[in-house]
Design a protein around this motif. Structure first.
Motif, PDB file in Angstrom:
ATOM      1  N   ASP A  60       0.803  -1.217   0.000  1.00 35.16           N
ATOM      2  CA  ASP A  60       0.000   0.000   0.000  1.00 35.16           C
ATOM      3  C   ASP A  60       0.843   1.278   0.000  1.00 35.16           C
ATOM      4  N   GLY A  61       2.137   1.145  -0.165  1.00 32.70           N
ATOM      5  CA  GLY A  61       3.028   2.295  -0.129  1.00 32.70           C
ATOM      6  C   GLY A  61       3.773   2.401   1.187  1.00 32.70           C
ATOM      7  N   TYR A  62       3.306   1.671   2.197  1.00 29.37           N
ATOM      8  CA  TYR A  62       3.925   1.701   3.520  1.00 29.37           C
ATOM      9  C   TYR A  62       4.275   0.306   4.037  1.00 29.37           C
ATOM     10  N   LYS A  63       3.362  -0.634   3.805  1.00 29.58           N
ATOM     11  CA  LYS A  63       3.607  -1.979   4.315  1.00 29.58           C
ATOM     12  C   LYS A  63       3.046  -3.019   3.354  1.00 29.58           C
ATOM     13  N   MET A  64       3.530  -4.243   3.529  1.00 35.08           N
ATOM     14  CA  MET A  64       3.098  -5.365   2.720  1.00 35.08           C
ATOM     15  C   MET A  64       2.084  -6.177   3.521  1.00 35.08           C
ATOM     16  N   SER A  65       0.943  -6.488   2.905  1.00 32.93           N
ATOM     17  CA  SER A  65      -0.048  -7.398   3.489  1.00 32.93           C
ATOM     18  C   SER A  65      -0.007  -8.685   2.695  1.00 32.93           C
ATOM     19  N   VAL A  66      -0.079  -9.812   3.385  1.00 32.80           N
ATOM     20  CA  VAL A  66       0.002 -11.116   2.729  1.00 32.80           C
ATOM     21  C   VAL A  66      -1.322 -11.854   2.909  1.00 32.80           C
ATOM     22  N   TYR A  67      -1.840 -12.374   1.801  1.00 32.65           N
ATOM     23  CA  TYR A  67      -3.049 -13.190   1.803  1.00 32.65           C
ATOM     24  C   TYR A  67      -2.655 -14.610   1.424  1.00 32.65           C
ATOM     25  N   ARG A  68      -3.082 -15.565   2.250  1.00 35.38           N
ATOM     26  CA  ARG A  68      -2.788 -16.983   1.994  1.00 35.38           C
ATOM     27  C   ARG A  68      -4.053 -17.804   2.219  1.00 35.38           C
ATOM     28  N   ASN A  69      -4.011 -19.028   1.735  1.00 35.60           N
ATOM     29  CA  ASN A  69      -5.078 -19.974   1.995  1.00 35.60           C
ATOM     30  C   ASN A  69      -5.038 -20.403   3.454  1.00 35.60           C
ATOM     31  N   ASP A  70      -6.190 -20.383   4.096  1.00 42.02           N
ATOM     32  CA  ASP A  70      -6.354 -20.910   5.442  1.00 42.02           C
ATOM     33  C   ASP A  70      -7.475 -21.944   5.358  1.00 42.02           C
ATOM     34  N   PRO A  71      -7.151 -23.231   5.508  1.00 45.30           N
ATOM     35  CA  PRO A  71      -8.171 -24.273   5.367  1.00 45.30           C
ATOM     36  C   PRO A  71      -9.361 -24.108   6.318  1.00 45.30           C
ATOM     37  N   ASN A  72      -9.181 -23.374   7.408  1.00 48.87           N
ATOM     38  CA  ASN A  72     -10.260 -23.162   8.378  1.00 48.87           C
ATOM     39  C   ASN A  72     -11.072 -21.903   8.109  1.00 48.87           C
ATOM     40  N   ASP A  73     -10.743 -21.177   7.022  1.00 47.97           N
ATOM     41  CA  ASP A  73     -11.433 -19.930   6.696  1.00 47.97           C
ATOM     42  C   ASP A  73     -11.891 -19.980   5.238  1.00 47.97           C
ATOM     43  N   SER A  74     -13.186 -20.168   5.028  1.00 52.94           N
ATOM     44  CA  SER A  74     -13.711 -20.309   3.661  1.00 52.94           C
ATOM     45  C   SER A  74     -13.630 -19.017   2.852  1.00 52.94           C
ATOM     46  N   SER A  75     -13.345 -17.894   3.503  1.00 53.63           N
ATOM     47  CA  SER A  75     -13.229 -16.632   2.764  1.00 53.63           C
ATOM     48  C   SER A  75     -11.770 -16.247   2.499  1.00 53.63           C
ATOM     49  N   SER A  76     -10.839 -17.145   2.840  1.00 54.48           N
ATOM     50  CA  SER A  76      -9.430 -16.874   2.538  1.00 54.48           C
ATOM     51  C   SER A  76      -9.149 -17.226   1.078  1.00 54.48           C
ATOM     52  N   LEU A  77      -7.982 -16.909   0.616  1.00 54.94           N
ATOM     53  CA  LEU A  77      -7.544 -17.249  -0.732  1.00 54.94           C
ATOM     54  C   LEU A  77      -7.698 -18.759  -0.941  1.00 54.94           C
ATOM     55  N   SER A  78      -8.179 -19.187  -2.100  1.00 56.93           N
ATOM     56  CA  SER A  78      -8.458 -20.611  -2.318  1.00 56.93           C
ATOM     57  C   SER A  78      -7.205 -21.456  -2.539  1.00 56.93           C
ATOM     58  N   ASP A  79      -6.102 -20.842  -2.962  1.00 55.84           N
ATOM     59  CA  ASP A  79      -4.861 -21.573  -3.247  1.00 55.84           C
ATOM     60  C   ASP A  79      -3.714 -20.573  -3.146  1.00 55.84           C
ATOM     61  N   ASN A  80      -2.573 -21.008  -2.671  1.00 51.33           N
ATOM     62  CA  ASN A  80      -1.420 -20.113  -2.507  1.00 51.33           C
ATOM     63  C   ASN A  80      -0.599 -19.921  -3.771  1.00 51.33           C
ATOM     64  N   HIS A  81      -0.805 -20.746  -4.784  1.00 52.67           N
ATOM     65  CA  HIS A  81      -0.032 -20.636  -6.027  1.00 52.67           C
ATOM     66  C   HIS A  81      -0.752 -19.707  -6.997  1.00 52.67           C
ATOM     67  N   ILE A  82      -0.289 -18.464  -7.069  1.00 51.07           N
ATOM     68  CA  ILE A  82      -0.951 -17.430  -7.870  1.00 51.07           C
ATOM     69  C   ILE A  82      -0.314 -17.381  -9.263  1.00 51.07           C
ATOM     70  N   LEU A  83      -1.167 -17.446 -10.295  1.00 55.45           N
ATOM     71  CA  LEU A  83      -0.665 -17.444 -11.672  1.00 55.45           C
ATOM     72  C   LEU A  83      -0.946 -16.151 -12.432  1.00 55.45           C
ATOM     73  N   GLN A  84      -2.070 -15.492 -12.155  1.00 54.38           N
ATOM     74  CA  GLN A  84      -2.456 -14.288 -12.894  1.00 54.38           C
ATOM     75  C   GLN A  84      -3.230 -13.356 -11.983  1.00 54.38           C
ATOM     76  N   LEU A  85      -3.129 -12.064 -12.258  1.00 54.43           N
ATOM     77  CA  LEU A  85      -3.924 -11.038 -11.576  1.00 54.43           C
ATOM     78  C   LEU A  85      -4.557 -10.142 -12.633  1.00 54.43           C
ATOM     79  N   LEU A  86      -5.757  -9.665 -12.351  1.00 53.57           N
ATOM     80  CA  LEU A  86      -6.430  -8.757 -13.277  1.00 53.57           C
ATOM     81  C   LEU A  86      -7.348  -7.838 -12.479  1.00 53.57           C
TER      82      LEU A  86
END
Length: 158
Positions: A60-86
């Motif tokens: 965000d210009g100041y810090k890095m936030s990391v999003y990862r898959n958490d099997p116990n959280d259905s609203s987390s990222l579905s997979d940690n291997h990211i191939l494309q962003l749009l």
């Protein structure tokens, strides 16, 4: 803002018209989730997004936030291997993954909505490995490793 990448780190150059350039280097220990940056996106709000083999990173210009898959959280990222962003014309951030299908980032709730292949649902995407994304009108055609249902290889949203 410009971005450059080397082995094991990302370097962000913040360039202003009347200011000297600021250089920020991020390594794994400094906030970057993994050293292999596969895809990069600067969104309309100025955030830098970095897709790696171990999650999604947002600067965000100041810090890095990391999003990862958490099997116990259905609203987390579905997979940690990211191939494309749009980022689509409505400002949605879409995240294509190697095995977790497609994710749409919900900015208001800071969570992800998942779109996955389901053989029992003819309206689902055809494969969970999404290797390409593009926007066409209000549609999001997706490409994957196996196209079982070509007519379902796009999402209509909005």
């Amino acid at each position: 803002m410009l971005a450059a990448f080397g082995v094991g780190h990302a370097v962000l150059y913040c360039v202003g018209s009347a200011q000297a350039a600021q250089v920020h280097t991020y390594r794994i220990g400094g906030g970057l989730s993994q050293s292999n940056v596969i895809t990069v996106l600067q969104d309309r709000r100025g955030f830098m997004w970095f897709g790696t083999w171990d999650g999604l990173n947002r600067y965000d210009g100041y810090k890095m936030s990391v999003y990862r898959n958490d099997p116990n959280d259905s609203s987390s990222l579905s997979d940690n291997h990211i191939l494309q962003l749009l980022e689509d014309s409505a400002g949605n951030i879409w995240v294509a993954t190697a095995d977790g299908g497609l994710n749409r980032f919900d900015r208001e709730r800071d969570r992800f909505v998942h779109y996955r292949s389901n053989n029992r649902d003819p309206g689902s995407i055809s494969d969970n490995s999404i290797t390409s994304l593009c926007q066409w009108r209000r549609r999001l055609p997706v490409g994957g490793n196996a196209v079982r249902r070509p007519q379902q290889n796009e999402l209509t949203y909005g």
